[in-house]
Design an enzyme around this catalytic site. Sequence first.
Site, PDB file in Angstrom:
ATOM      1  N   LYS A  76      -2.673 -13.539  -4.345  1.00 10.30           N
ATOM      2  CA  LYS A  76      -3.809 -13.254  -3.684  1.00 10.30           C
ATOM      3  C   LYS A  76      -4.834 -12.356  -4.376  1.00 10.30           C
ATOM      4  O   LYS A  76      -5.718 -13.303  -4.560  1.00 10.30           O
ATOM      5  CB  LYS A  76      -4.545 -12.539  -1.713  1.00 10.30           C
ATOM      6  CG  LYS A  76      -4.831 -11.978  -1.493  1.00 10.30           C
ATOM      7  CD  LYS A  76      -5.087 -11.608  -0.082  1.00 10.30           C
ATOM      8  CE  LYS A  76      -5.397 -10.130   0.005  1.00 10.30           C
ATOM      9  NZ  LYS A  76      -5.877  -8.962  -0.533  1.00 10.30           N
ATOM     10  N   ASN A  77      -4.123 -11.845  -4.731  1.00 12.44           N
ATOM     11  CA  ASN A  77      -5.479 -10.301  -5.555  1.00 12.44           C
ATOM     12  C   ASN A  77      -5.153 -10.741  -6.370  1.00 12.44           C
ATOM     13  O   ASN A  77      -5.943 -10.014  -7.513  1.00 12.44           O
ATOM     14  CB  ASN A  77      -4.676  -9.216  -5.080  1.00 12.44           C
ATOM     15  CG  ASN A  77      -5.088  -8.293  -4.258  1.00 12.44           C
ATOM     16  OD1 ASN A  77      -5.495  -8.681  -3.212  1.00 12.44           O
ATOM     17  ND2 ASN A  77      -3.515  -7.573  -3.636  1.00 12.44           N
ATOM     18  N   CYS A  86     -13.611  -0.734   5.777  1.00 13.63           N
ATOM     19  CA  CYS A  86     -12.903  -2.047   6.190  1.00 13.63           C
ATOM     20  C   CYS A  86     -11.914  -1.406   7.407  1.00 13.63           C
ATOM     21  O   CYS A  86     -11.667  -0.232   7.403  1.00 13.63           O
ATOM     22  CB  CYS A  86     -12.134  -2.550   5.137  1.00 13.63           C
ATOM     23  SG  CYS A  86     -10.704  -1.407   4.002  1.00 13.63           S
ATOM     24  N   ARG A 110     -13.771   2.027   1.752  1.00 14.82           N
ATOM     25  CA  ARG A 110     -14.038   0.960   0.582  1.00 14.82           C
ATOM     26  C   ARG A 110     -15.656   1.319  -0.533  1.00 14.82           C
ATOM     27  O   ARG A 110     -15.995   0.129  -0.551  1.00 14.82           O
ATOM     28  CB  ARG A 110     -13.635  -0.737   1.017  1.00 14.82           C
ATOM     29  CG  ARG A 110     -12.683  -0.870   1.478  1.00 14.82           C
ATOM     30  CD  ARG A 110     -10.964  -0.392   1.212  1.00 14.82           C
ATOM     31  NE  ARG A 110     -10.428  -1.528   0.209  1.00 14.82           N
ATOM     32  CZ  ARG A 110      -9.447  -2.396   0.793  1.00 14.82           C
ATOM     33  NH1 ARG A 110      -9.412  -2.760   1.428  1.00 14.82           N
ATOM     34  NH2 ARG A 110      -9.409  -3.530  -0.429  1.00 14.82           N
ATOM     35  N   ASP A 159       0.095  -1.277  -0.923  1.00 17.58           N
ATOM     36  CA  ASP A 159       0.482  -2.787   0.430  1.00 17.58           C
ATOM     37  C   ASP A 159       1.540  -2.714   1.347  1.00 17.58           C
ATOM     38  O   ASP A 159       2.307  -3.833   1.491  1.00 17.58           O
ATOM     39  CB  ASP A 159      -0.253  -4.228  -0.970  1.00 17.58           C
ATOM     40  CG  ASP A 159      -1.844  -4.026  -0.797  1.00 17.58           C
ATOM     41  OD1 ASP A 159      -2.163  -3.223   0.010  1.00 17.58           O
ATOM     42  OD2 ASP A 159      -2.398  -5.051  -1.176  1.00 17.58           O
ATOM     43  N   ARG A 162      -5.234 -14.142   6.293  1.00 18.52           N
ATOM     44  CA  ARG A 162      -6.062 -13.044   4.943  1.00 18.52           C
ATOM     45  C   ARG A 162      -5.375 -13.371   4.472  1.00 18.52           C
ATOM     46  O   ARG A 162      -5.523 -12.993   3.039  1.00 18.52           O
ATOM     47  CB  ARG A 162      -6.705 -12.042   5.709  1.00 18.52           C
ATOM     48  CG  ARG A 162      -7.746 -12.248   6.478  1.00 18.52           C
ATOM     49  CD  ARG A 162      -8.632 -10.825   6.590  1.00 18.52           C
ATOM     50  NE  ARG A 162      -8.538 -10.320   5.260  1.00 18.52           N
ATOM     51  CZ  ARG A 162      -7.986  -9.140   4.711  1.00 18.52           C
ATOM     52  NH1 ARG A 162      -7.828  -8.203   6.304  1.00 18.52           N
ATOM     53  NH2 ARG A 162      -7.761  -8.517   3.145  1.00 18.52           N
TER      54      ARG A 162
HETATM   55  C1  UD1 Z   1      -7.093  -3.361  -4.858  1.00 19.45           C
HETATM   56  C2  UD1 Z   1      -6.145  -4.655  -3.996  1.00 19.45           C
HETATM   57  C3  UD1 Z   1      -5.413  -4.379  -2.494  1.00 19.45           C
HETATM   58  C4  UD1 Z   1      -4.841  -2.918  -3.050  1.00 19.45           C
HETATM   59  C5  UD1 Z   1      -5.605  -1.731  -3.616  1.00 19.45           C
HETATM   60  C6  UD1 Z   1      -4.446  -0.580  -4.014  1.00 19.45           C
HETATM   61  C7  UD1 Z   1      -7.246  -6.605  -4.406  1.00 19.45           C
HETATM   62  C8  UD1 Z   1      -8.288  -7.742  -3.636  1.00 19.45           C
HETATM   63  N1  UD1 Z   1      -6.848  -5.911  -3.649  1.00 19.45           N
HETATM   64  O1  UD1 Z   1      -7.836  -3.565  -3.611  1.00 19.45           O
HETATM   65  O2  UD1 Z   1      -5.256  -5.226  -1.781  1.00 19.45           O
HETATM   66  O3  UD1 Z   1      -4.272  -2.071  -1.420  1.00 19.45           O
HETATM   67  O4  UD1 Z   1      -6.577  -2.690  -5.055  1.00 19.45           O
HETATM   68  O5  UD1 Z   1      -3.838  -1.019  -4.648  1.00 19.45           O
HETATM   69  O6  UD1 Z   1      -7.127  -6.931  -5.080  1.00 19.45           O
HETATM   70  N2  UD1 Z   1     -11.538   4.077  -5.008  1.00 19.45           N
HETATM   71  C9  UD1 Z   1     -13.478   5.008  -5.030  1.00 19.45           C
HETATM   72  N3  UD1 Z   1     -14.307   4.117  -5.659  1.00 19.45           N
HETATM   73  C10 UD1 Z   1     -14.592   3.237  -6.335  1.00 19.45           C
HETATM   74  C11 UD1 Z   1     -13.581   2.120  -6.349  1.00 19.45           C
HETATM   75  C12 UD1 Z   1     -12.236   2.441  -5.224  1.00 19.45           C
HETATM   76  O7  UD1 Z   1     -12.902   5.957  -4.868  1.00 19.45           O
HETATM   77  O8  UD1 Z   1     -15.427   2.540  -6.663  1.00 19.45           O
HETATM   78  C13 UD1 Z   1     -10.787   4.185  -4.350  1.00 19.45           C
HETATM   79  C14 UD1 Z   1     -10.716   3.928  -2.761  1.00 19.45           C
HETATM   80  O9  UD1 Z   1     -11.351   4.067  -1.853  1.00 19.45           O
HETATM   81  C15 UD1 Z   1      -8.869   3.914  -2.732  1.00 19.45           C
HETATM   82  C16 UD1 Z   1      -8.937   3.461  -3.798  1.00 19.45           C
HETATM   83  O10 UD1 Z   1      -9.799   3.695  -5.048  1.00 19.45           O
HETATM   84  O11 UD1 Z   1      -9.108   5.272  -2.031  1.00 19.45           O
HETATM   85  C17 UD1 Z   1      -7.425   2.515  -4.876  1.00 19.45           C
HETATM   86  O12 UD1 Z   1      -8.729   1.495  -4.631  1.00 19.45           O
HETATM   87  P1  UD1 Z   1      -8.619  -0.155  -5.727  1.00 19.45           P
HETATM   88  O13 UD1 Z   1      -7.917   0.090  -6.738  1.00 19.45           O
HETATM   89  O14 UD1 Z   1     -10.107  -0.616  -6.000  1.00 19.45           O
HETATM   90  O15 UD1 Z   1      -8.710  -0.760  -4.423  1.00 19.45           O
HETATM   91  P2  UD1 Z   1      -9.285  -2.335  -4.434  1.00 19.45           P
HETATM   92  O16 UD1 Z   1      -9.609  -2.991  -5.994  1.00 19.45           O
HETATM   93  O17 UD1 Z   1     -10.421  -2.190  -3.261  1.00 19.45           O
END
Ligand code: UD1
Length: 416
Positions: free
Chosen positions: A22-23, A116, A121, A305, A397
């Site tokens: 998925k990711n 979410c 997020r 995850d 999902r």
């Molecule tokens: C992706 C995965 C999700 C997984 C996560 C962490 C996908 C579609 N989803 O989510 O399944 O749980 O990685 O392995 O690939 N953060 C900020 N600012 C930002 C972006 C992130 O503070 O601009 C923080 C988030 O709140 C969180 C952490 O960074 O605490 C990790 O987030 P991130 O690695 O971005 O996860 P996703 O890409 O949303």
Amino acid sequence: MSQLLIHGGRPLHGEVTIQGAKNSVLPILAATLLTAGQVEVRNCPRLRDVDASVRILRALGCEARWEGARLLVDTAGLNGCAISDILMREMRSSAIFLGAILARCGQAEMSYPGGCELGPRPIDLHLTGLRELGAEIDDSGGLLHCRAARLRGRELVLSLPSVGATENLMLAACGAEGVTTICNAAREPEIEDLQNFLNACGGKVSGAGTSTVTVEGGRQFHGCAYTVMPDRIAAATYLCAVASAGGEGFLRGAREQHLSTVTAVLREAGCDIRGTETGIACACQGRPKAVRPVRTAPYPGFPTDAQAVLMAALLRGRGTTVFEENIFENRYRHVDELTRMGADIRVAGRVAVVTGTETLHGAAVRCTDLRGGAALCVAALAAEGKTHISETGHIDRGYQDIVGDLRALGAEITRT
Ligand code: UD1
């Protein structure tokens, strides 16, 4: 909404083929916007989030149609650069389209993705990086208006290794002039999969899988056929299912190199796990052993995850296991539901302490989020009697066919 009924308390025995990741597929579908020509995405999982991405592509004027497990995308007809609020709300990862639309069209409009079920997020790192590449972004009033007559490659330093920000910036950098270097990039295998896809379409991206990703911008992208990597979190879920219920299973297609922290913990719990060329074999007898503290961390650390499904597998562990969730604020929502099945779990802030109990019992429980829902299935397989799991839309999902997969592993599970 449908329910799952699991009759647990019996060991598993079987083989399951692991779905496409998925990711990986979500950023790859966004990346199709960079191409001219047809893209064939093979091993594409049929998931709610993938359907949401397909709806976004179609709303932008692209064609997307299924042929079995292949999704064919043609972006030649792209005629829009805005994603409606309704589509944005369907999937939090829709922010990943921002970088790609901006690279292709020079402008993009979408609503701000909200929080979410896992907590806030934010996408501040995505926006900061895009601005540094030259985009003008107005993010007032819950809407994102982005303009970039030209994007210019440069060095970007992420303050934390965000998966989504790394991917979004890789996509935008493909449309920038010159070279972009993303420092402190996330190192997840899905980022390498995105790199491989981009390169298969004519891009020049290197370094994915390390902390420094380099993108040469301004290249012509063409169509390609690409096979999505196997889903390591689905694989982790089914390993935990075997650890929970006992028995043995073979996960066809799973790659142990993507799961080494998960398999290390399961070995410590007493499971016999062997990675082979074609998949991962797992055998677990009796109750698992409690393990040393499990701390979630960016890859190659223990994946957030897989936290819920591992916790479910250790509910009957001999001894006490401590979990520390370091990525998301609100990732213990499954705990109350697991407690209904007889689990002994205490949560304080980011720490959860699981004291193994000899038996779990079936109960009526409710999915609170995607991986939390999968954890309920993992626990139910070990619980004596019947477990009714409601609000299973969360599970759909991320799992293409959890009923078929668990049945293939020998579980007694039906959708009602
Ligand atoms: C992706 C995965 C999700 C997984 C996560 C962490 C996908 C579609 N989803 O989510 O399944 O749980 O990685 O392995 O690939 N953060 C900020 N600012 C930002 C972006 C992130 O503070 O601009 C923080 C988030 O709140 C969180 C952490 O960074 O605490 C990790 O987030 P991130 O690695 O971005 O996860 P996703 O890409 O949303």
